[in-house]
Design a protein around this motif. Sequence first.
Motif, PDB file in Angstrom:
ATOM      1  N   LEU A  48       0.661  -1.377   0.007  1.00 17.05           N
ATOM      2  CA  LEU A  48      -0.075   0.099  -0.074  1.00 17.05           C
ATOM      3  C   LEU A  48       0.812   1.227   0.005  1.00 17.05           C
ATOM      4  O   LEU A  48       0.794   2.038  -0.780  1.00 17.05           O
ATOM      5  CB  LEU A  48      -1.232  -0.004   1.229  1.00 17.05           C
ATOM      6  CG  LEU A  48      -2.093  -0.948   1.179  1.00 17.05           C
ATOM      7  CD1 LEU A  48      -2.815  -0.926   2.623  1.00 17.05           C
ATOM      8  CD2 LEU A  48      -2.918  -0.545  -0.007  1.00 17.05           C
ATOM      9  N   ASN A  49       1.702   1.518   1.133  1.00 19.35           N
ATOM     10  CA  ASN A  49       2.299   2.800   1.262  1.00 19.35           C
ATOM     11  C   ASN A  49       3.916   2.404   1.443  1.00 19.35           C
ATOM     12  O   ASN A  49       3.959   1.503   2.178  1.00 19.35           O
ATOM     13  CB  ASN A  49       1.978   3.379   2.496  1.00 19.35           C
ATOM     14  CG  ASN A  49       0.365   3.762   2.373  1.00 19.35           C
ATOM     15  OD1 ASN A  49      -0.272   4.135   1.369  1.00 19.35           O
ATOM     16  ND2 ASN A  49      -0.387   3.457   3.315  1.00 19.35           N
ATOM     17  N   PRO A  50       4.604   3.023   0.475  1.00 18.35           N
ATOM     18  CA  PRO A  50       6.150   2.692   0.547  1.00 18.35           C
ATOM     19  C   PRO A  50       6.780   2.755   1.775  1.00 18.35           C
ATOM     20  O   PRO A  50       6.475   3.753   2.462  1.00 18.35           O
ATOM     21  CB  PRO A  50       6.599   3.250  -0.574  1.00 18.35           C
ATOM     22  CG  PRO A  50       5.893   4.508  -0.939  1.00 18.35           C
ATOM     23  CD  PRO A  50       4.541   4.159  -0.218  1.00 18.35           C
ATOM     24  N   PRO A  51       7.485   1.920   2.178  1.00 18.57           N
ATOM     25  CA  PRO A  51       8.681   2.337   3.368  1.00 18.57           C
ATOM     26  C   PRO A  51       9.474   3.685   3.229  1.00 18.57           C
ATOM     27  O   PRO A  51       9.713   4.229   1.953  1.00 18.57           O
ATOM     28  CB  PRO A  51       9.619   1.210   3.324  1.00 18.57           C
ATOM     29  CG  PRO A  51       9.720   0.851   2.077  1.00 18.57           C
ATOM     30  CD  PRO A  51       8.383   0.814   1.319  1.00 18.57           C
ATOM     31  N   LEU A  52       9.739   4.458   4.124  1.00 18.19           N
ATOM     32  CA  LEU A  52      10.639   5.496   4.108  1.00 18.19           C
ATOM     33  C   LEU A  52      12.056   4.972   4.872  1.00 18.19           C
ATOM     34  O   LEU A  52      13.019   5.576   4.716  1.00 18.19           O
ATOM     35  CB  LEU A  52      10.052   6.582   5.061  1.00 18.19           C
ATOM     36  CG  LEU A  52       8.753   7.167   4.616  1.00 18.19           C
ATOM     37  CD1 LEU A  52       8.318   8.235   5.268  1.00 18.19           C
ATOM     38  CD2 LEU A  52       8.824   7.645   3.014  1.00 18.19           C
ATOM     39  N   ARG A  53      11.980   3.927   5.552  1.00 24.23           N
ATOM     40  CA  ARG A  53      13.255   3.143   6.355  1.00 24.23           C
ATOM     41  C   ARG A  53      14.122   2.732   5.143  1.00 24.23           C
ATOM     42  O   ARG A  53      13.775   2.068   4.436  1.00 24.23           O
ATOM     43  CB  ARG A  53      12.682   2.243   6.995  1.00 24.23           C
ATOM     44  CG  ARG A  53      13.831   1.512   7.833  1.00 24.23           C
ATOM     45  CD  ARG A  53      13.380   0.515   8.702  1.00 24.23           C
ATOM     46  NE  ARG A  53      12.729   0.999  10.052  1.00 24.23           N
ATOM     47  CZ  ARG A  53      13.462   1.571  11.025  1.00 24.23           C
ATOM     48  NH1 ARG A  53      14.922   1.740  10.869  1.00 24.23           N
ATOM     49  NH2 ARG A  53      12.759   2.132  11.842  1.00 24.23           N
ATOM     50  N   LYS A  54      15.368   3.002   5.249  1.00 22.91           N
ATOM     51  CA  LYS A  54      16.300   2.589   4.275  1.00 22.91           C
ATOM     52  C   LYS A  54      15.963   2.775   2.926  1.00 22.91           C
ATOM     53  O   LYS A  54      16.125   2.055   1.907  1.00 22.91           O
ATOM     54  CB  LYS A  54      16.696   1.211   4.631  1.00 22.91           C
ATOM     55  CG  LYS A  54      17.491   1.219   5.841  1.00 22.91           C
ATOM     56  CD  LYS A  54      18.020  -0.323   5.751  1.00 22.91           C
ATOM     57  CE  LYS A  54      17.985  -1.231   7.231  1.00 22.91           C
ATOM     58  NZ  LYS A  54      18.667  -2.348   7.230  1.00 22.91           N
ATOM     59  N   SER A  55      15.302   3.747   2.429  1.00 29.08           N
ATOM     60  CA  SER A  55      14.456   3.849   1.139  1.00 29.08           C
ATOM     61  C   SER A  55      15.324   4.547   0.068  1.00 29.08           C
ATOM     62  O   SER A  55      16.177   5.581   0.363  1.00 29.08           O
ATOM     63  CB  SER A  55      13.339   4.697   1.429  1.00 29.08           C
ATOM     64  OG  SER A  55      12.750   5.168   0.290  1.00 29.08           O
ATOM     65  N   ASP A  56      15.401   3.890  -1.026  1.00 28.03           N
ATOM     66  CA  ASP A  56      16.333   4.519  -1.971  1.00 28.03           C
ATOM     67  C   ASP A  56      15.695   5.725  -2.458  1.00 28.03           C
ATOM     68  O   ASP A  56      16.226   6.820  -3.022  1.00 28.03           O
ATOM     69  CB  ASP A  56      16.226   3.792  -3.301  1.00 28.03           C
ATOM     70  CG  ASP A  56      15.020   2.899  -3.757  1.00 28.03           C
ATOM     71  OD1 ASP A  56      13.897   3.339  -3.165  1.00 28.03           O
ATOM     72  OD2 ASP A  56      15.216   2.045  -4.603  1.00 28.03           O
ATOM     73  N   TRP A  57      14.322   6.014  -2.480  1.00 28.01           N
ATOM     74  CA  TRP A  57      13.616   7.347  -2.736  1.00 28.01           C
ATOM     75  C   TRP A  57      13.976   8.550  -1.656  1.00 28.01           C
ATOM     76  O   TRP A  57      14.232   9.594  -1.975  1.00 28.01           O
ATOM     77  CB  TRP A  57      12.122   7.234  -2.822  1.00 28.01           C
ATOM     78  CG  TRP A  57      11.750   6.666  -3.981  1.00 28.01           C
ATOM     79  CD1 TRP A  57      11.842   5.580  -4.806  1.00 28.01           C
ATOM     80  CD2 TRP A  57      10.776   7.614  -4.987  1.00 28.01           C
ATOM     81  NE1 TRP A  57      11.156   5.552  -6.121  1.00 28.01           N
ATOM     82  CE2 TRP A  57      10.493   6.754  -6.025  1.00 28.01           C
ATOM     83  CE3 TRP A  57      10.490   8.884  -4.932  1.00 28.01           C
ATOM     84  CZ2 TRP A  57       9.819   7.188  -7.146  1.00 28.01           C
ATOM     85  CZ3 TRP A  57       9.667   9.447  -5.974  1.00 28.01           C
ATOM     86  CH2 TRP A  57       9.530   8.503  -7.000  1.00 28.01           C
ATOM     87  N   VAL A  58      14.310   8.229  -0.437  1.00 30.88           N
ATOM     88  CA  VAL A  58      14.471   9.080   0.607  1.00 30.88           C
ATOM     89  C   VAL A  58      15.708   9.557   0.650  1.00 30.88           C
ATOM     90  O   VAL A  58      16.045  10.680   0.564  1.00 30.88           O
ATOM     91  CB  VAL A  58      14.276   8.410   1.958  1.00 30.88           C
ATOM     92  CG1 VAL A  58      14.639   9.181   3.238  1.00 30.88           C
ATOM     93  CG2 VAL A  58      12.598   8.393   2.328  1.00 30.88           C
ATOM     94  N   ASN A  59      16.817   8.506   0.309  1.00 29.14           N
ATOM     95  CA  ASN A  59      18.080   8.984   0.402  1.00 29.14           C
ATOM     96  C   ASN A  59      18.785   9.083  -1.167  1.00 29.14           C
ATOM     97  O   ASN A  59      19.839   9.377  -1.326  1.00 29.14           O
ATOM     98  CB  ASN A  59      18.766   7.596   0.590  1.00 29.14           C
ATOM     99  CG  ASN A  59      18.642   7.218   2.296  1.00 29.14           C
ATOM    100  OD1 ASN A  59      18.904   8.461   2.842  1.00 29.14           O
ATOM    101  ND2 ASN A  59      18.118   6.076   2.477  1.00 29.14           N
ATOM    102  N   GLY A  60      17.691   9.119  -1.882  1.00 32.32           N
ATOM    103  CA  GLY A  60      18.149   9.596  -3.548  1.00 32.32           C
ATOM    104  C   GLY A  60      18.120  11.014  -3.756  1.00 32.32           C
ATOM    105  O   GLY A  60      18.396  11.994  -2.894  1.00 32.32           O
ATOM    106  N   ASP A  61      17.591  11.218  -4.818  1.00 26.19           N
ATOM    107  CA  ASP A  61      17.360  12.545  -5.527  1.00 26.19           C
ATOM    108  C   ASP A  61      16.685  13.431  -4.520  1.00 26.19           C
ATOM    109  O   ASP A  61      15.297  13.254  -4.495  1.00 26.19           O
ATOM    110  CB  ASP A  61      16.806  12.522  -6.971  1.00 26.19           C
ATOM    111  CG  ASP A  61      16.750  14.104  -7.608  1.00 26.19           C
ATOM    112  OD1 ASP A  61      17.105  15.019  -7.049  1.00 26.19           O
ATOM    113  OD2 ASP A  61      15.986  14.062  -8.753  1.00 26.19           O
ATOM    114  N   LYS A  62      17.076  14.483  -4.128  1.00 28.49           N
ATOM    115  CA  LYS A  62      16.308  15.720  -3.036  1.00 28.49           C
ATOM    116  C   LYS A  62      15.119  16.218  -3.963  1.00 28.49           C
ATOM    117  O   LYS A  62      14.266  16.307  -3.349  1.00 28.49           O
ATOM    118  CB  LYS A  62      17.246  16.593  -2.617  1.00 28.49           C
ATOM    119  CG  LYS A  62      18.158  16.227  -1.612  1.00 28.49           C
ATOM    120  CD  LYS A  62      19.133  17.657  -1.290  1.00 28.49           C
ATOM    121  CE  LYS A  62      20.192  17.427  -0.325  1.00 28.49           C
ATOM    122  NZ  LYS A  62      20.784  18.653   0.189  1.00 28.49           N
TER     123      LYS A  62
END
Length: 130
Positions: A48-62
């Motif tokens: 349903l809702n993607p993780p933010l933990r160790k996430s390539d989206w969170v740690n990727g392109d600002k």
Amino acid sequence: MKKGVVVILVLCIQTAIAQTPKLLDGKGVYTQYCLPCHQEDGTGVPNLNPPLRKSDWVNGDKNRLIKVILEGLEEEIEVNGESYNRVMAAHNFLTDKQVADVLTYIRSNFENTSDAIKEEEVKSLRKKKP
């Protein structure tokens, strides 16, 4: 009222205020707007809702991350090898500072170790909105 009782009362009030997340800080914004979908520990909800933990989206392109907050998301994405296709509403009602603070909070918690997002970066992308 006796002096000792007043001191205890003041200490209790100060403790309660210190433990209440401020809406303007990153954790407060996360608690108010992000936690219901992404959970207290940033693990999201499977399928349903993607993780933010160790996430390539969170740690990727600002910029991509800032745009998700400002514009929302209505397309299928892949996060850490898993597909997610649930709409996330835009949170463009948040101030530039609130967006920067919440994204900095997310990027420095949940086992993420990315650098901060500055208010100026959010402001710049908000101005470029189509």
